[in-house]
Scaffold this active site. Structure first.
Site, PDB file in Angstrom:
ATOM      1  N   HIS A  72       0.841  -1.202   0.000  1.00  0.00           N
ATOM      2  CA  HIS A  72       0.000   0.000   0.000  1.00  0.00           C
ATOM      3  C   HIS A  72       0.874   1.249   0.000  1.00  0.00           C
ATOM      4  O   HIS A  72       1.735   1.405   0.874  1.00  0.00           O
ATOM      5  CB  HIS A  72      -0.920   0.011   1.218  1.00  0.00           C
ATOM      6  CG  HIS A  72      -2.002  -1.023   1.146  1.00  0.00           C
ATOM      7  ND1 HIS A  72      -3.142  -0.850   0.418  1.00  0.00           N
ATOM      8  CD2 HIS A  72      -2.074  -2.261   1.667  1.00  0.00           C
ATOM      9  CE1 HIS A  72      -3.898  -1.942   0.511  1.00  0.00           C
ATOM     10  NE2 HIS A  72      -3.271  -2.815   1.267  1.00  0.00           N
ATOM     11  N   TYR A 202      -9.718   5.105   6.521  1.00  0.00           N
ATOM     12  CA  TYR A 202     -10.142   5.393   7.895  1.00  0.00           C
ATOM     13  C   TYR A 202     -11.258   6.432   7.844  1.00  0.00           C
ATOM     14  O   TYR A 202     -11.104   7.481   7.209  1.00  0.00           O
ATOM     15  CB  TYR A 202      -8.972   5.971   8.695  1.00  0.00           C
ATOM     16  CG  TYR A 202      -7.826   5.006   8.910  1.00  0.00           C
ATOM     17  CD1 TYR A 202      -6.860   4.794   7.916  1.00  0.00           C
ATOM     18  CD2 TYR A 202      -7.713   4.280  10.090  1.00  0.00           C
ATOM     19  CE1 TYR A 202      -5.813   3.896   8.114  1.00  0.00           C
ATOM     20  CE2 TYR A 202      -6.668   3.388  10.295  1.00  0.00           C
ATOM     21  CZ  TYR A 202      -5.720   3.197   9.296  1.00  0.00           C
ATOM     22  OH  TYR A 202      -4.697   2.301   9.486  1.00  0.00           O
ATOM     23  N   PRO A 294      -5.685  -0.470  18.084  1.00  0.00           N
ATOM     24  CA  PRO A 294      -5.249  -0.908  16.753  1.00  0.00           C
ATOM     25  C   PRO A 294      -5.337   0.165  15.662  1.00  0.00           C
ATOM     26  O   PRO A 294      -4.879  -0.047  14.557  1.00  0.00           O
ATOM     27  CB  PRO A 294      -6.181  -2.073  16.439  1.00  0.00           C
ATOM     28  CG  PRO A 294      -7.307  -1.958  17.374  1.00  0.00           C
ATOM     29  CD  PRO A 294      -6.825  -1.237  18.566  1.00  0.00           C
ATOM     30  N   LYS A 298      -0.134  -0.651  14.934  1.00  0.00           N
ATOM     31  CA  LYS A 298       1.204  -0.706  15.527  1.00  0.00           C
ATOM     32  C   LYS A 298       1.466  -1.946  16.389  1.00  0.00           C
ATOM     33  O   LYS A 298       2.623  -2.273  16.639  1.00  0.00           O
ATOM     34  CB  LYS A 298       1.419   0.545  16.401  1.00  0.00           C
ATOM     35  CG  LYS A 298       1.524   1.824  15.597  1.00  0.00           C
ATOM     36  CD  LYS A 298       2.739   1.835  14.717  1.00  0.00           C
ATOM     37  CE  LYS A 298       2.640   2.882  13.625  1.00  0.00           C
ATOM     38  NZ  LYS A 298       3.224   2.426  12.377  1.00  0.00           N
ATOM     39  N   TYR A 386       3.088   6.311  10.298  1.00  0.00           N
ATOM     40  CA  TYR A 386       2.278   5.178   9.833  1.00  0.00           C
ATOM     41  C   TYR A 386       3.166   4.075   9.258  1.00  0.00           C
ATOM     42  O   TYR A 386       2.953   2.890   9.527  1.00  0.00           O
ATOM     43  CB  TYR A 386       1.266   5.640   8.780  1.00  0.00           C
ATOM     44  CG  TYR A 386       0.186   4.605   8.526  1.00  0.00           C
ATOM     45  CD1 TYR A 386       0.285   3.709   7.467  1.00  0.00           C
ATOM     46  CD2 TYR A 386      -0.912   4.505   9.382  1.00  0.00           C
ATOM     47  CE1 TYR A 386      -0.682   2.739   7.260  1.00  0.00           C
ATOM     48  CE2 TYR A 386      -1.885   3.542   9.175  1.00  0.00           C
ATOM     49  CZ  TYR A 386      -1.767   2.663   8.112  1.00  0.00           C
ATOM     50  OH  TYR A 386      -2.727   1.695   7.910  1.00  0.00           O
TER      51      TYR A 386
HETATM   52  P1  FAS Z   1      -0.110 -12.590  21.519  1.00  0.00           P
HETATM   53  O1  FAS Z   1      -1.154 -12.246  22.548  1.00  0.00           O
HETATM   54  O2  FAS Z   1      -0.468 -12.638  20.087  1.00  0.00           O
HETATM   55  O3  FAS Z   1       0.504 -14.035  21.861  1.00  0.00           O
HETATM   56  C1  FAS Z   1       0.761 -14.420  23.204  1.00  0.00           C
HETATM   57  C2  FAS Z   1       0.703 -15.926  23.270  1.00  0.00           C
HETATM   58  O4  FAS Z   1       1.027 -16.337  24.615  1.00  0.00           O
HETATM   59  C3  FAS Z   1      -0.690 -16.462  22.972  1.00  0.00           C
HETATM   60  O5  FAS Z   1      -0.629 -17.492  22.010  1.00  0.00           O
HETATM   61  C4  FAS Z   1      -1.179 -16.995  24.322  1.00  0.00           C
HETATM   62  O6  FAS Z   1      -2.001 -18.133  24.199  1.00  0.00           O
HETATM   63  C5  FAS Z   1       0.134 -17.351  25.005  1.00  0.00           C
HETATM   64  N1  FAS Z   1       0.030 -17.351  26.486  1.00  0.00           N
HETATM   65  C6  FAS Z   1      -0.656 -16.508  27.271  1.00  0.00           C
HETATM   66  N2  FAS Z   1      -0.500 -16.842  28.570  1.00  0.00           N
HETATM   67  C7  FAS Z   1       0.330 -17.928  28.592  1.00  0.00           C
HETATM   68  C8  FAS Z   1       0.865 -18.738  29.621  1.00  0.00           C
HETATM   69  N3  FAS Z   1       0.590 -18.498  30.906  1.00  0.00           N
HETATM   70  N4  FAS Z   1       1.682 -19.760  29.281  1.00  0.00           N
HETATM   71  C9  FAS Z   1       1.977 -20.006  27.975  1.00  0.00           C
HETATM   72  N5  FAS Z   1       1.496 -19.272  26.938  1.00  0.00           N
HETATM   73  C10 FAS Z   1       0.679 -18.246  27.256  1.00  0.00           C
HETATM   74  N6  FAS Z   1      -2.436  -5.229  16.085  1.00  0.00           N
HETATM   75  C11 FAS Z   1      -2.369  -4.552  14.922  1.00  0.00           C
HETATM   76  O7  FAS Z   1      -1.278  -4.109  14.535  1.00  0.00           O
HETATM   77  N7  FAS Z   1      -3.521  -4.363  14.156  1.00  0.00           N
HETATM   78  C12 FAS Z   1      -4.739  -4.872  14.538  1.00  0.00           C
HETATM   79  O8  FAS Z   1      -5.732  -4.695  13.863  1.00  0.00           O
HETATM   80  C13 FAS Z   1      -4.834  -5.601  15.748  1.00  0.00           C
HETATM   81  N8  FAS Z   1      -6.027  -6.148  16.142  1.00  0.00           N
HETATM   82  C14 FAS Z   1      -6.084  -6.829  17.342  1.00  0.00           C
HETATM   83  C15 FAS Z   1      -7.295  -7.401  17.800  1.00  0.00           C
HETATM   84  C16 FAS Z   1      -7.344  -8.088  19.026  1.00  0.00           C
HETATM   85  C17 FAS Z   1      -8.646  -8.699  19.512  1.00  0.00           C
HETATM   86  C18 FAS Z   1      -6.195  -8.192  19.827  1.00  0.00           C
HETATM   87  C19 FAS Z   1      -6.233  -8.887  21.173  1.00  0.00           C
HETATM   88  C20 FAS Z   1      -4.998  -7.636  19.379  1.00  0.00           C
HETATM   89  C21 FAS Z   1      -4.928  -6.963  18.132  1.00  0.00           C
HETATM   90  N9  FAS Z   1      -3.732  -6.423  17.652  1.00  0.00           N
HETATM   91  C22 FAS Z   1      -3.652  -5.745  16.487  1.00  0.00           C
HETATM   92  C23 FAS Z   1      -2.529  -6.563  18.393  1.00  0.00           C
HETATM   93  C24 FAS Z   1      -2.001  -7.941  18.141  1.00  0.00           C
HETATM   94  O9  FAS Z   1      -1.826  -8.156  16.783  1.00  0.00           O
HETATM   95  C25 FAS Z   1      -0.758  -8.082  18.972  1.00  0.00           C
HETATM   96  O10 FAS Z   1       0.072  -6.934  18.842  1.00  0.00           O
HETATM   97  C26 FAS Z   1       0.042  -9.305  18.634  1.00  0.00           C
HETATM   98  O11 FAS Z   1      -0.795 -10.424  18.746  1.00  0.00           O
HETATM   99  C27 FAS Z   1       1.208  -9.355  19.610  1.00  0.00           C
HETATM  100  O12 FAS Z   1       1.773 -10.596  19.524  1.00  0.00           O
HETATM  101  P2  FAS Z   1       2.361 -11.301  20.821  1.00  0.00           P
HETATM  102  O13 FAS Z   1       3.188 -10.325  21.571  1.00  0.00           O
HETATM  103  O14 FAS Z   1       2.959 -12.568  20.338  1.00  0.00           O
HETATM  104  O15 FAS Z   1       1.102 -11.586  21.779  1.00  0.00           O
HETATM  105  C1  PHB Z   2      -6.345  -4.627   9.702  1.00  0.00           C
HETATM  106  O1  PHB Z   2      -6.226  -4.876   8.488  1.00  0.00           O
HETATM  107  O2  PHB Z   2      -6.717  -5.484  10.540  1.00  0.00           O
HETATM  108  C2  PHB Z   2      -6.011  -3.243  10.194  1.00  0.00           C
HETATM  109  C3  PHB Z   2      -5.567  -2.288   9.289  1.00  0.00           C
HETATM  110  C4  PHB Z   2      -5.253  -1.011   9.753  1.00  0.00           C
HETATM  111  C5  PHB Z   2      -5.387  -0.720  11.098  1.00  0.00           C
HETATM  112  C6  PHB Z   2      -5.834  -1.684  12.008  1.00  0.00           C
HETATM  113  C7  PHB Z   2      -6.141  -2.956  11.552  1.00  0.00           C
HETATM  114  O3  PHB Z   2      -5.082   0.540  11.539  1.00  0.00           O
END
Ligand code: FAS
Ligand code: PHB
Length: 391
Positions: A72, A202, A294, A298, A386
């Site tokens: 993009h 957005y 989100p 980031k 961004y």
């Molecule tokens: P994660 O939370 O992905 O992974 C942590 C892992 O540790 C999980 O698999 C969990 O099961 C495991 N764990 C937890 N407790 C444990 C324990 N006691 N023992 C062993 N394992 C354990 N970011 C964006 O950039 N754009 C988005 O649109 C976006 N949307 C999101 C929507 C949601 C609902 C959420 C919750 C997050 C979103 N994020 C988004 C942020 C997301 O992408 C995180 O930044 C990303 O998953 C971070 O990765 P990890 O640090 O690996 O954490």
């Molecule tokens: C997504 O594609 O999930 C997405 C894109 C842009 C954002 C947040 C989430 O700022």
């Protein structure tokens, strides 16, 4: 069992760290609470900064990303029923973002780890960490009714916001900063062509925020701001598509291709930072240490930059017995984390309706957006944040 680095969590942070350490010849084990299928079932991020793409290349897992990801060059902002393009590529001297789902990135990392035959424990129960403030930290967990203990040199807390690692740090040794937003995001994934294959859109409208994104040229990702107490069951596909259209400019609304949702979920929004990110031989990375709303895309990218810093620090330690990297880890991460926290908070505050946004607040948001899209300086500031600030 003994290893050099015990990684808690098999999300993007843990898997990417494990892959980078493996390529540097550093033994590691990943201990994950859930099943691999469960981890892959979480639909989350979709936009990768160049820093993250470069790191996935360094990890040797970028082939599918390059084949299937979409580049993009711009983002678009909707306000007062009009859409305005921000030429991110032109304003940043050629930098871009890549749309590629976190699920796909996680899949690629899992496949690489399995192909290398690296030790990964899924569905580990009662994971606990011990003696991380000594030279001989340990991790305990249960699997299939058996108790296990891992002796290691370092523990990487990649276990997300609700993980055990940060929770194991004594309250007096850690400072937490948090801001909870008074709304959530309702996200829908659908196998329909994106309304805009070239730009993330957005929307700021009096009905609330909207976002048009994608996972590929045949799979779209859309979001609308919703009340925190809304339940997914209250949002039929028809209601979602109707509300999304109401939060777009007329031309874009008309072009939206609808279809059955294959995933629908509501995520709360918060800003959160834990300081420091290192406790003796325990290092926190990714969502275990920080959360961003989100809006600025980031979260996943911050996790990747933490892992870049941590993997380099551990490689330097084992290769040169140098503590410089591990001693500098927390400050280096937090300098980047707080800039991303600020950007994510600013864009969230600019684009969403808050309880007090009525009237004056909406006009001020629209005035800032009007300035933003007509000022090269303001657009450049948005664009360089961004695409991701340099490491
Ligand atoms: P994660 O939370 O992905 O992974 C942590 C892992 O540790 C999980 O698999 C969990 O099961 C495991 N764990 C937890 N407790 C444990 C324990 N006691 N023992 C062993 N394992 C354990 N970011 C964006 O950039 N754009 C988005 O649109 C976006 N949307 C999101 C929507 C949601 C609902 C959420 C919750 C997050 C979103 N994020 C988004 C942020 C997301 O992408 C995180 O930044 C990303 O998953 C971070 O990765 P990890 O640090 O690996 O954490
Ligand atoms: C997504 O594609 O999930 C997405 C894109 C842009 C954002 C947040 C989430 O700022």
């Amino acid at each position: 069992m003994r290893t050099q680095v015990a990684i808690i969590g098999a999300g993007p942070s843990g898997l990417l760290l494990g892959q980078l350490l493996h390529k540097a010849g550093i033994d590691n084990i990943i201990i994950e609470r859930q099943s691999g299928e469960y981890v892959l079932g979480r639909i989350r991020a979709g936009i990768l900064e160049q820093v993250t793409v470069d790191l996935l290349e360094e990890a040797g897992v970028a082939a599918r990303l390059h084949a299937e990801g979409t580049i993009h060059h711009s983002i678009e902002l909707i306000f007062r029923q009009q859409r305005h393009a921000i030429d991110v590529h032109g304003l940043t001297g050629g930098k871009v973002v890549t749309a590629y789902g976190q699920t796909e990135m996680t899949h690629d990392l899992m496949d690489a780890r399995q192909a290398a035959g690296l030790p990964t424990v899924y569905e580990a129960a009662n994971v606990s960490i011990h003696d991380y403030d000594s030279a001989r930290p340990r991790v305990r967990y249960e699997k299939d009714g058996q108790h296990h203990e891992v002796e290691c040199d370092f523990i990487a807390g990649c276990d997300g916001f609700h993980g055990v690692c940060r929770a194991s740090v004594p309250k007096g040794a850690i400072t937490e900063f948090e801001k909870v937003y008074p709304f959530g995001w309702l996200g829908v994934l659908a196998d329909v062509p994106p309304v805009s294959p070239h730009a993330i859109i957005y929307g700021n409208t009096e009905r609330g925020f909207s976002l048009c994104s994608m996972r590929s040229l045949t799979r779209s990702r859309y979001y609308v701001q919703c009340p925190l107490d809304d339940k997914v069951e209250q949002w039929s596909d028809e209601r979602f598509w109707d509300e999304l259209r109401r939060r777009l400019d007329p031309e874009t609304a008309q072009r939206v291709i609808t279809g059955p949702s294959i995933e629908k979920s509501i995520a709360p929004l918060r800003s959160f930072v834990a300081e420091p990110m290192r406790f003796g031989r325990l290092f926190l990375a990714g969502d275990a240490a920080h959360i961003v709303p989100p809006t600025g895309a980031k979260g996943l990218n911050l996790a990747a930059s933490d892992v870049k810093y941590l993997s380099q620090a551990l490689i330097d330690y084992f290769a040169e017995k140098s503590d410089a990297g591990i001693d500098a880890y927390s400050a280096r991460c937090l300098a980047r984390v707080w800039k991303a926290e600020r950007f994510s908070w600013w864009l969230t505050t600019l684009m969403h309706r808050f309880p007090d946004t009525e009237g004056f607040g909406q006009r001020v948001q629209e005035a800032e957006l009007d300035y933003l899209v007509n000022s090269r300086a303001a657009s450049t500031a948005l664009a360089e944040n961004y695409v991701g600030l340099p490491l």
